[in-house]
Scaffold this motif. Structure first.
Motif, PDB file in Angstrom:
ATOM      1  N   GLU A   1      -4.798  -9.837  -8.503  1.00  0.00           N
ATOM      2  CA  GLU A   1      -6.053  -9.882  -7.755  1.00  0.00           C
ATOM      3  C   GLU A   1      -6.319 -11.288  -7.253  1.00  0.00           C
ATOM      4  O   GLU A   1      -6.153 -12.261  -8.002  1.00  0.00           O
TER       5      GLU A   1
ATOM      6  N   HIS B   1     -14.272 -11.477  -1.076  1.00  0.00           N
ATOM      7  CA  HIS B   1     -13.742 -10.218  -1.581  1.00  0.00           C
ATOM      8  C   HIS B   1     -12.697 -10.511  -2.644  1.00  0.00           C
ATOM      9  O   HIS B   1     -11.903 -11.448  -2.513  1.00  0.00           O
TER      10      HIS B   1
ATOM     11  N   HIS C   1      -9.711  -8.368  -4.924  1.00  0.00           N
ATOM     12  CA  HIS C   1      -9.018  -7.109  -5.232  1.00  0.00           C
ATOM     13  C   HIS C   1      -7.521  -7.378  -5.297  1.00  0.00           C
ATOM     14  O   HIS C   1      -7.059  -8.489  -4.991  1.00  0.00           O
TER      15      HIS C   1
ATOM     16  N   GLN D   1       0.845  -1.182   0.000  1.00  0.00           N
ATOM     17  CA  GLN D   1       0.000   0.000   0.000  1.00  0.00           C
ATOM     18  C   GLN D   1       0.893   1.250   0.000  1.00  0.00           C
ATOM     19  O   GLN D   1       2.034   1.197   0.456  1.00  0.00           O
TER      20      GLN D   1
ATOM     21  N   THR E   1     -16.951  -0.638   6.204  1.00  0.00           N
ATOM     22  CA  THR E   1     -16.645   0.383   5.206  1.00  0.00           C
ATOM     23  C   THR E   1     -15.445   0.016   4.344  1.00  0.00           C
ATOM     24  O   THR E   1     -15.266   0.558   3.258  1.00  0.00           O
ATOM     25  N   ARG E   2     -14.627  -0.916   4.815  1.00  0.00           N
ATOM     26  CA  ARG E   2     -13.437  -1.323   4.054  1.00  0.00           C
ATOM     27  C   ARG E   2     -13.704  -2.499   3.132  1.00  0.00           C
ATOM     28  O   ARG E   2     -12.818  -2.912   2.382  1.00  0.00           O
ATOM     29  N   LEU E   3     -14.895  -3.057   3.201  1.00  0.00           N
ATOM     30  CA  LEU E   3     -15.188  -4.247   2.407  1.00  0.00           C
ATOM     31  C   LEU E   3     -15.642  -3.919   0.994  1.00  0.00           C
ATOM     32  O   LEU E   3     -15.654  -4.788   0.131  1.00  0.00           O
ATOM     33  N   GLY E   4     -16.007  -2.652   0.745  1.00  0.00           N
ATOM     34  CA  GLY E   4     -16.345  -2.243  -0.612  1.00  0.00           C
ATOM     35  C   GLY E   4     -17.415  -3.109  -1.234  1.00  0.00           C
ATOM     36  O   GLY E   4     -18.540  -3.201  -0.734  1.00  0.00           O
ATOM     37  N   ASP E   5     -17.073  -3.796  -2.336  1.00  0.00           N
ATOM     38  CA  ASP E   5     -18.034  -4.621  -3.063  1.00  0.00           C
ATOM     39  C   ASP E   5     -17.997  -6.089  -2.629  1.00  0.00           C
ATOM     40  O   ASP E   5     -18.377  -6.975  -3.391  1.00  0.00           O
TER      41      ASP E   5
END
Length: 455
Positions: A403, A431, A433, A339, A416-420
């Motif tokens: 990914e 998940h 990504h 990151q 909120t960090r799980l997105g889709d």
């Protein structure tokens, strides 16, 4: 690459790097000749010790810089480091004792250990586009290659009319030009501060290395580069002067051959990397380095003859080409594995861990050569390189997608960090990504158990 250099900030920073590299290249030649002047046949041991000191500094200083890099204004920090290095190099012509070399090298390399990881982590911030960054990596390696190629040539020409002591002055000028260029560059300061205590920040890069398969493979490749590179850095002076019967210009010629091999590969790599990726390129580079070491062993055991000059030039060039194939894509691999907030720590960890390998191989190349000769030394280094290659092949999986589909247990990560992410049952979210090790993903998902975090 023309579009890359339209970015004025990158162009200035790149030019500053080139100027500093050429200064460093002149120092490399001059330091070897200074060691030979002071120690004669024991020059390899002196160089081995000096470079070992350099590696100790690199291993210990870089992680600390990585932990605190976000606190410094980057432009002022890089400028100050250039000026410190220039001042230290100006003192080297006045050295008349071996211990003085060791002290000045320790101070000089402390500044270098702070500079290099900071510079490396700035480039992705200036060039956020992946294709531009890939080409910047190639340009960086090409710059280092041109320095390796042209600095010895410049040194050889200069040595025909002046003492090698004046090469240190050229180095100081290079650092001064670099400092001026950095001052003229718009360099963004760190926008994201790493989380955790000092101990956690100083170890986060190593933890990412330990948990990421491709980075564990990179550790093996670091050993291959160090094993072959030690022959070039430590043994060239004594091999040319004592075995081939060459002069100062002969030393520069072999170093230039190594740089030429590196340049050819660095020029060809951007398109190859776009097509096949980093892993096959870097493993091919490791195999090439082992070939170069084996060829060097055969050369060291061969009977005397003028043909050895041509053979040595070929061996030095082979090692240069293999080195470029590994070092050029390394930044791409590091960027892919972190990151943005963790990137300074990861680049610093690579800087330290790669030089830890050099810390092992430099003393072997220096002290074992003095005690047992080139053949025994190069056999030992070839065995280490083969071990590193084996580690790289085994640790870096052939299938290494960016990914990865994985599971998060309910309650272990903020919604909120799980997105889709998709809820698959009462216990897990699924998940997909780009996967890197971070606070939400402390472990690498296993193929038979796609679970990134467990309660």
């Amino acid at each position: 690459m023309s579009t890359l250099f339209r970015n004025r900030d990158y162009l200035r920073l790149f030019t500053a790097q080139v100027s500093g590299l050429f200064g460093t290249g002149l120092t490399t030649v001059a330091l070897g000749l200074l060691a030979y002047e002071l120690a004669g046949g024991a020059a390899a041991a002196v160089l081995g010790t000096a470079l070992t000191i350099k590696m100790v500094v690199y291993v210990t200083v870089a992680p600390i810089v990585g932990a605190y890099a976000h606190r410094f204004p980057r432009r002022a920090f890089l400028t100050a480091l250039h000026l410190v290095r220039g001042a230290i190099v100006l003192a080297l012509p006045f050295v008349d004792q071996i211990w003085q070399i060791y002290v000045l090298i320790a101070v000089l390399q402390t500044a270098s250990a702070a500079y290099t990881p900071t510079y490396q982590v700035i480039i992705p911030d200036i060039l956020p586009d992946e294709r531009d960054y890939t080409r910047a990596l190639s340009a960086t390696q090409l710059a280092a290659t041109m320095e390796t190629l042209l600095s010895p040539m410049l040194a050889a020409a200069a040595l025909t009319v002046m003492s090698f002591h004046w090469l240190f002055v050229g180095t100081a000028i290079g650092f001064g030009v670099s400092a001026a260029l950095v001052l003229a560059t718009r360099i963004p300061n760190a926008t994201a501060a790493p989380e955790g205590s000092f101990r956690e920040r100083i170890t986060v890069g190593v933890r990412i290395f330990a948990a990421t398969p491709r980075l564990r493979g990179l550790l093996g490749l670091n050993l291959v580069v160090a094993a072959a590179g030690s022959v070039i850095m430590v043994n060239t002076v004594n091999y040319v002067r004592d075995t081939l019967g060459g002069t100062q210009s002969g030393v520069a010629m072999l170093l230039a051959a190594n740089g030429f091999g590196t340049m050819i590969i660095a020029l060809a790599l951007p398109r190859v990397l776009d097509r096949v990726g980093a892993r096959p390129v870097m493993l091919t580079g490791a195999a090439t380095l082992i070939l170069g070491l084996v060829s060097g062993i055969a050369l060291s055991a061969a009977a005397a003859g003028d043909w050895r000059w041509a053979a040595a030039i070929a061996v030095w060039a082979i090692i240069g080409s293999g080195t470029a194939a590994i070092l050029t894509p390394t930044g791409q691999v590091l960027r892919r594995s972190s990151q943005p907030a963790d990137r300074p720590a990861l680049f610093a960890a690579q800087f330290s861990l790669s030089h830890l390998a050099w810390l092992l191989t430099y003393p072997i190349a220096g002290w074992l050569t003095t005690a047992a000769g080139f053949t025994a030394t190069w056999v030992t280094l070839a065995v280490l390189a083969a071990a590193g290659f084996t580690v790289a092949v085994r640790m870096w999986p052939r299938k290494d997608p960016e990914e990865i589909t994985h599971l998060h247990e309910v309650g272990t990560i903020a919604p909120t960090r799980l997105g889709d992410a998709v809820r698959v049952d009462e216990r897990f979210f699924r998940h997909t990504h780009a996967y890197v090790i971070d606070t939400d993903h402390p472990r690498w998902p296993q193929p038979n158990r796609l679970l990134a975090t467990a309660a």
